[in-house]
Design an enzyme around this catalytic site. Structure first.
Site, PDB file in Angstrom:
ATOM      1  N   LYS A   1       0.821  -1.206   0.000  1.00  0.00           N
ATOM      2  CA  LYS A   1       0.000   0.000   0.000  1.00  0.00           C
ATOM      3  C   LYS A   1       0.852   1.251   0.000  1.00  0.00           C
ATOM      4  CE  LYS A   1      -3.464  -2.187   2.916  1.00  0.00           C
ATOM      5  NZ  LYS A   1      -4.033  -2.199   4.282  1.00  0.00           N
TER       6      LYS A   1
ATOM      7  N   GLU B   1       8.406   2.342  -5.576  1.00  0.00           N
ATOM      8  CA  GLU B   1       8.433   1.747  -4.230  1.00  0.00           C
ATOM      9  C   GLU B   1       8.694   2.870  -3.218  1.00  0.00           C
ATOM     10  OE1 GLU B   1       7.680  -0.357  -2.069  1.00  0.00           O
ATOM     11  OE2 GLU B   1       8.981  -2.117  -2.214  1.00  0.00           O
ATOM     12  N   ASP B   2       8.009   2.812  -2.101  1.00  0.00           N
ATOM     13  CA  ASP B   2       8.167   3.849  -1.074  1.00  0.00           C
ATOM     14  C   ASP B   2       9.533   3.778  -0.407  1.00  0.00           C
ATOM     15  OD1 ASP B   2       7.643   1.432   0.184  1.00  0.00           O
ATOM     16  OD2 ASP B   2       5.843   2.127   1.214  1.00  0.00           O
TER      17      ASP B   2
ATOM     18  N   ASP C   1      14.368  -1.312   2.227  1.00  0.00           N
ATOM     19  CA  ASP C   1      15.011  -1.546   3.521  1.00  0.00           C
ATOM     20  C   ASP C   1      16.087  -2.614   3.290  1.00  0.00           C
ATOM     21  OD1 ASP C   1      15.597  -1.976   6.167  1.00  0.00           O
ATOM     22  OD2 ASP C   1      13.551  -2.246   6.829  1.00  0.00           O
TER      23      ASP C   1
ATOM     24  N   LYS D   1      17.396   2.619   3.014  1.00  0.00           N
ATOM     25  CA  LYS D   1      18.209   2.558   4.236  1.00  0.00           C
ATOM     26  C   LYS D   1      19.499   1.838   3.871  1.00  0.00           C
ATOM     27  CE  LYS D   1      14.250   2.287   7.352  1.00  0.00           C
ATOM     28  NZ  LYS D   1      13.498   1.390   8.239  1.00  0.00           N
TER      29      LYS D   1
ATOM     30  N   VAL E   1      10.543   4.567  10.031  1.00  0.00           N
ATOM     31  CA  VAL E   1       9.907   5.848   9.714  1.00  0.00           C
ATOM     32  C   VAL E   1       8.472   5.631   9.236  1.00  0.00           C
ATOM     33  CG1 VAL E   1      11.998   7.190   9.223  1.00  0.00           C
ATOM     34  CG2 VAL E   1      10.990   5.782   7.404  1.00  0.00           C
TER      35      VAL E   1
ATOM     36  N   ASP F   1       3.513   3.177   6.934  1.00  0.00           N
ATOM     37  CA  ASP F   1       2.664   2.990   8.113  1.00  0.00           C
ATOM     38  C   ASP F   1       3.399   2.326   9.262  1.00  0.00           C
ATOM     39  OD1 ASP F   1       2.849   0.331   6.887  1.00  0.00           O
ATOM     40  OD2 ASP F   1       1.292  -0.236   8.318  1.00  0.00           O
TER      41      ASP F   1
ATOM     42  N   ARG G   1      -0.092   6.791   7.399  1.00  0.00           N
ATOM     43  CA  ARG G   1       0.217   6.855   5.962  1.00  0.00           C
ATOM     44  C   ARG G   1      -0.100   8.220   5.371  1.00  0.00           C
ATOM     45  NH1 ARG G   1       1.132   1.555   4.014  1.00  0.00           N
ATOM     46  NH2 ARG G   1      -0.098  -0.084   4.979  1.00  0.00           N
TER      47      ARG G   1
HETATM   48  P1  IMP Z   1      12.496  -4.760   2.444  1.00  0.00           P
HETATM   49  O1  IMP Z   1      12.003  -5.983   1.759  1.00  0.00           O
HETATM   50  O2  IMP Z   1      13.271  -5.086   3.696  1.00  0.00           O
HETATM   51  O3  IMP Z   1      13.282  -3.834   1.526  1.00  0.00           O
HETATM   52  O4  IMP Z   1      11.236  -3.986   2.988  1.00  0.00           O
HETATM   53  C1  IMP Z   1      10.467  -3.195   2.183  1.00  0.00           C
HETATM   54  C2  IMP Z   1       9.105  -2.945   2.788  1.00  0.00           C
HETATM   55  O5  IMP Z   1       9.140  -2.952   4.232  1.00  0.00           O
HETATM   56  C3  IMP Z   1       8.626  -1.562   2.405  1.00  0.00           C
HETATM   57  O6  IMP Z   1       7.905  -1.583   1.172  1.00  0.00           O
HETATM   58  C4  IMP Z   1       7.770  -1.177   3.570  1.00  0.00           C
HETATM   59  O7  IMP Z   1       6.464  -1.663   3.397  1.00  0.00           O
HETATM   60  C5  IMP Z   1       8.380  -1.884   4.746  1.00  0.00           C
HETATM   61  N1  IMP Z   1       9.297  -0.993   5.512  1.00  0.00           N
HETATM   62  C6  IMP Z   1      10.634  -1.076   5.583  1.00  0.00           C
HETATM   63  N2  IMP Z   1      11.152  -0.113   6.370  1.00  0.00           N
HETATM   64  C7  IMP Z   1      10.101   0.619   6.783  1.00  0.00           C
HETATM   65  C8  IMP Z   1       9.981   1.796   7.626  1.00  0.00           C
HETATM   66  O8  IMP Z   1      10.951   2.381   8.148  1.00  0.00           O
HETATM   67  N3  IMP Z   1       8.710   2.251   7.812  1.00  0.00           N
HETATM   68  C9  IMP Z   1       7.620   1.669   7.271  1.00  0.00           C
HETATM   69  N4  IMP Z   1       7.679   0.581   6.486  1.00  0.00           N
HETATM   70  C10 IMP Z   1       8.914   0.063   6.234  1.00  0.00           C
END
Ligand code: IMP
Length: 187
Positions: free
Chosen positions: A49, A105-106, A109, A137, A159, A165, A171
């Site tokens: 979302k 993508e927002d 991480d 990050k 964050v 969220d 959001r």
């Molecule tokens: P990844 O697979 O570890 O890169 O995680 C990506 C997803 O984790 C993002 O699309 C977010 O939905 C969620 N996410 C990661 N870090 C944060 C944060 O600091 N705040 C909110 N959602 C996060």
């Protein structure tokens, strides 16, 4: 009517990125997208979302012909950490074969969610496949990802806001910020 973003939400500890900084960066990146695609039609794929707020603003920061679609994924893991195992909850409506796809993508991480998505989308034969990530990050990243358009690097803290969220809340904040400790303690 009062501006809902004018006052800091009481659960927010610090503003990491103001609405103004986000909008200014989107304007820059929008111009780059216009130059790079040079009139070719782009299919922006938002990852739900979190990307819905970003998609709405990015859509209005570009002038190239653009179409939109969305995917929803869920990653197994705890509330604040992904495991890398991703499930597609909602797939695309459109066939992306032969199209210029820009995944929006927002936040990246660990990068595991995006890594999975890119492999999945690449197999569908798009003409090109690029990534727009508003936030990343860098300390957390576990896989090398080809992020073509990147907004900001943020520290390794959780964050919220601007689509992001915590337990489905925050959001709609127009800025990105960190939450007060008490919010986690009360959860
Ligand atoms: P990844 O697979 O570890 O890169 O995680 C990506 C997803 O984790 C993002 O699309 C977010 O939905 C969620 N996410 C990661 N870090 C944060 C944060 O600091 N705040 C909110 N959602 C996060």
């Amino acid at each position: 009517m009062t501006d809902p973003g004018a006052e800091l939400h009481p659960d927010i500890e610090d503003v990491v990125l103001s609405s103004e900084r986000i909008q200014a960066r989107l304007a820059e990146l929008g111009q780059r997208i216009d130059r790079d695609y040079g009139g070719r039609e782009v299919l922006m794929v938002g990852v739900l979302k979190g990307a819905f707020v970003l998609m709405a603003d990015l859509a209005r920061a570009v002038t190239v012909p653009v179409e939109f679609d969305f995917m929803a994924v869920s990653s197994y893991g705890s509330a604040t950490q992904t495991s890398g195992v991703v499930r597609i909850i909602k797939d695309l409506d459109l066939d992306i074969a032969g199209r210029h796809v820009l995944v929006v993508e927002d936040i990246v991480d660990s990068g595991l969610t995006l890594n999975y998505l890119l492999r999945n989308l690449r197999a569908r034969g798009p003409a090109s496949l690029e990534v727009f990530a508003l936030l990343s990050k860098p300390d957390q990243i576990r896989v090398e990802l080809p992020i073509r358009y990147h907004g900001f690097a943020v520290p390794n803290v959780f964050v919220v806001g601007y689509g992001l969220d915590y337990a489905e809340r925050y959001r709609n904040l127009p800025y990105v910020g960190t939450l007060r400790e008490s919010v986690y303690a009360d959860a």
